[in-house]
Motif scaffolding. Structure first.
Motif, short mmCIF file in Angstrom:
data_model
loop_
_atom_site.label_atom_id
_atom_site.label_comp_id
_atom_site.label_asym_id
_atom_site.label_seq_id
_atom_site.Cartn_x
_atom_site.Cartn_y
_atom_site.Cartn_z
N ALA A 1 12.54 2.23 -15.71
CA ALA A 1 11.97 1.24 -14.79
C ALA A 1 11.24 1.96 -13.67
N CYS A 2 9.96 1.65 -13.51
CA CYS A 2 9.18 2.17 -12.37
C CYS A 2 8.90 0.96 -11.49
N VAL A 3 9.32 1.03 -10.26
CA VAL A 3 9.24 -0.15 -9.38
C VAL A 3 8.62 0.29 -8.07
N ALA A 4 7.54 -0.38 -7.64
CA ALA A 4 6.89 0.08 -6.41
C ALA A 4 6.15 -1.03 -5.71
N ASN A 5 5.96 -0.79 -4.43
CA ASN A 5 5.04 -1.56 -3.60
C ASN A 5 4.06 -0.48 -3.11
N PRO A 6 3.09 -0.11 -3.97
CA PRO A 6 2.27 1.07 -3.66
C PRO A 6 1.33 0.80 -2.48
N PRO A 7 0.75 1.87 -1.91
CA PRO A 7 -0.23 1.65 -0.84
C PRO A 7 -1.46 0.95 -1.41
N LEU B 1 -4.42 1.14 -7.66
CA LEU B 1 -4.81 1.26 -9.08
C LEU B 1 -4.33 2.58 -9.70
N PRO B 2 -4.63 3.73 -9.05
CA PRO B 2 -4.05 4.96 -9.63
C PRO B 2 -2.52 4.92 -9.68
N PHE B 3 -1.87 4.22 -8.77
CA PHE B 3 -0.41 4.12 -8.83
C PHE B 3 0.03 3.38 -10.10
N THR B 4 -0.72 2.33 -10.49
CA THR B 4 -0.36 1.64 -11.74
C THR B 4 -0.51 2.60 -12.91
N ALA B 5 -1.61 3.36 -12.90
CA ALA B 5 -1.84 4.30 -14.01
C ALA B 5 -0.74 5.36 -14.04
N LEU B 6 -0.37 5.86 -12.85
CA LEU B 6 0.70 6.87 -12.77
C LEU B 6 1.98 6.33 -13.43
N MET B 7 2.32 5.09 -13.10
CA MET B 7 3.60 4.55 -13.60
C MET B 7 3.53 4.23 -15.08
N LEU B 8 2.43 3.57 -15.51
CA LEU B 8 2.36 3.13 -16.91
C LEU B 8 2.09 4.29 -17.87
N GLU B 9 1.24 5.22 -17.43
CA GLU B 9 0.82 6.28 -18.36
C GLU B 9 1.71 7.50 -18.31
N ARG B 10 2.28 7.77 -17.10
CA ARG B 10 3.00 9.04 -16.98
C ARG B 10 4.51 8.89 -16.81
N LEU B 11 4.92 8.14 -15.79
CA LEU B 11 6.34 8.16 -15.43
C LEU B 11 7.23 7.36 -16.38
N ALA C 1 9.10 5.79 -19.52
CA ALA C 1 9.47 6.14 -20.90
C ALA C 1 8.76 5.16 -21.83
N PRO C 2 8.61 5.49 -23.11
CA PRO C 2 7.98 4.52 -24.02
C PRO C 2 8.73 3.18 -23.96
N GLY C 3 8.00 2.11 -23.68
CA GLY C 3 8.63 0.78 -23.58
C GLY C 3 9.22 0.50 -22.19
N GLY C 4 9.15 1.48 -21.30
CA GLY C 4 9.74 1.31 -19.96
C GLY C 4 9.03 0.21 -19.17
N TYR C 5 9.77 -0.36 -18.22
CA TYR C 5 9.26 -1.48 -17.41
C TYR C 5 8.57 -0.95 -16.15
N VAL C 6 7.45 -1.56 -15.80
CA VAL C 6 6.73 -1.20 -14.57
C VAL C 6 6.51 -2.48 -13.77
N ALA C 7 7.16 -2.56 -12.61
CA ALA C 7 7.03 -3.77 -11.78
C ALA C 7 6.47 -3.38 -10.42
N GLN C 8 5.47 -4.10 -9.97
CA GLN C 8 4.89 -3.77 -8.67
C GLN C 8 4.48 -5.00 -7.89
N LEU C 9 4.72 -4.90 -6.58
CA LEU C 9 4.11 -5.86 -5.65
C LEU C 9 2.85 -5.18 -5.18
N HIS D 1 4.69 -4.97 -16.36
CA HIS D 1 4.21 -4.54 -17.68
C HIS D 1 5.29 -3.71 -18.36
N ARG D 2 5.12 -3.53 -19.67
CA ARG D 2 5.92 -2.52 -20.35
C ARG D 2 4.97 -1.44 -20.85
#
Ligand SMILES: C[S@@+](CC[C@H](N)C(=O)[O-])C[C@H]1O[C@@H](n2cnc3c(N)ncnc32)[C@H](O)[C@@H]1O
Length: 438
Positions: free
Chosen positions: A270-276, A305-315, A317-325, A372-373
């Motif tokens: 799970a990657c969870v953030a309220n990015p800048p 936007l780069p924070f979304t890419a960081l979480m979905l593409e890099r951090l 795990a396959p199928g991992g959840y990415v939630a952001q405000l 997203h997953r």
């Protein structure tokens, strides 16, 4: 009254007064905040000192002791993190700081040991963190919903003891703290709890499960302090008596620091953030981030936007959840075109929630929640909650705002329907398996 209702002007006046002595507002804000931090640690009996030593030298003594309690707290003794070590403060001005905290309502509220008020007061004091790095606390009620849609399903899928989460823009740790408690006391929903929420094992498990990284070294150190202070308070011991459990918090540039061990690829369920949401002001940084994230960083891109890419593409795990405000500006501005048309469609969108009508203190920018997953799209459904209108008036308690409550209810009813459908499907399959074959 809580820290949120103490007027911002009170923080401003004190910072200006202290800055006349230290020479600048940054060091002034940190002297004041460190005063509140030390008071918090003393008031809760977390330090191995009998009493709070008086004067500015007393604060330095408390910080030195705090820094020696755990390696994750060492930054409090580092002049590069905390200029109190290099820019002294006169005893007369210190009295004003001490008086400010003595009468500060925020240090006495019920979230005391979690340090919520310490996070909020850092935002109020540090103009540098607010304007330069877009520090804006994520309220705990938003953090809870983000975790409900990411860490909770991850804990169901990978197991409550094995799921790992990260907030790569953790600020002073509001989301990380909420995740710590979520892992420590796993939700009961629909199944028997198999892990106990109390005791050293639960605390150790929760500390191991959560990770925070932030560009701001003081904010990162505060996140580490909050995790440890809460752990020590739960176990009813002092900070120096805690076992040497690692604390996964680092000060780093999450977008560019590829060598930071906590930012290793594919490590998080799970990657969870309220990015800048800001556009980087420094041209050198702007170009470096653009070069590192060409798939999303076009034109005057927002850092979100780069924070979304960081979480979905890099951090993740396959199928991992990415939630952001996040800011909804990408839906309206040119820089969002590539993100919407080319980048996001490659991932499995689960939730799109319009939170632009929600009253979130301190957040002037209209927002949305995206979940997203990290896998190609599956199925043909995305849960969307559209916002029809905003709050009719500023709610006294933002967590009870009409719009926010409506969103929470819509999420719960959708999740209940999903659970019902899954159970029905399971029982139909079971019956089909049990049916005699002709
Ligand atoms: C909206 S605040 C997040 C607040 C946090 N959720 C909390 O409740 O404390 C955004 C945070 O992103 C951090 N940040 C900005 N750029 C960053 C970067 N490149 N790497 C890591 N953190 C960054 C800022 O220092 C700030 O703390």
């Amino acid at each position: 009254m809580t820290s949120r209702t103490l007027p911002a002007a009170a923080y401003d006046r004190l910072t200006a007064e202290v800055a006349r002595d230290t020479g600048d507002r940054r060091s002034a804000a940190l002297w004041i905040h460190a005063g509140g931090l030390a008071r918090h640690a003393h008031d809760h009996g977390l330090l191995p000192l009998d009493s709070r030593p008086p004067g500015p030298d007393g604060l330095l003594k408390s910080l030195e002791t705090l820094a020696s309690c755990h390696p994750a707290l060492a930054p409090f003794a580092n002049p590069a993190v905390l200029p109190v070590w290099s820019q002294p403060l006169g005893a007369a001005v210190w009295s004003a700081v001490d008086e400010f905290w003595a009468g500060h309502p925020g240090l006495e509220d019920e979230h005391l040991v979690d340090g919520y008020a310490l996070g909020d007061t850092y935002q109020l004091l540090s103009e540098e963190a607010r304007k330069g790095r877009a520090l804006c606390q994520t309220p705990p009620w938003i953090a809870r919903l983000l975790l409900r849609l990411s860490l909770e399903p991850a804990m169901e899928e990978w197991g409550p003891a094995d799921a790992r989460m990260i907030d790569p823009a953790c600020g002073t740790g509001h989301i990380v703290m909420a995740a710590f408690h979520r892992v420590r006391v796993p939700p009961l929903r629909g199944r028997r709890r198999t892990l106990s929420g109390d005791g050293p094992q639960a605390v150790e498990r929760a500390l191991a499960a959560v990770t925070g990284v932030d560009l701001d070294p003081y904010a990162a150190a505060l996140t580490a302090y909050r995790l440890l202070a809460s752990s020590a308070a739960l176990l009813r011991i002092r900070l120096d008596a805690l076992p040497n459990w690692p604390v996964n918090v680092a000060a780093a540039d999450s977008l560019l620091d590829v060598d930071e061990p906590l930012l290793r690829a594919g490590a998080y369920h799970a990657c969870v953030a309220n990015p800048p949401y800001i556009t980087p002001k420094n041209a050198f940084v702007r170009d470096r981030v653009r070069a590192a994230y060409p798939q999303v960083a076009t034109g005057k891109y927002s850092l979100a936007l780069p924070f979304t890419a960081l979480m979905l593409e890099r951090l993740a795990a396959p199928g991992g959840y990415v939630a952001q405000l996040t800011s909804n500006a990408f839906m309206k501005r040119e820089f969002g075109r590539r993100y919407i048309e080319e980048f996001l469609p490659r991932y499995d969108a689960r939730w799109i929630i319009d939170t632009s009508g929600v009253y979130i203190p301190g957040h002037g920018t209209p927002t949305c929640i995206l979940v997203h997953r990290s896998r190609p799209p599956e199925g043909d459904k995305v849960a969307a909650i559209r916002g029809n209108r905003g709050e009719p008036r500023v709610p006294q308690d933002p967590a009870q705002g009409l719009v926010w409550r409506a969103i929470e209810e819509a999420v719960e009813s959708r999740l209940a329907r999903d659970r019902f459908e899954a159970a029905l499907k399971g029982s139909i399959l079971e019956q089909a398996d049990a049916a005699p074959t002709m």
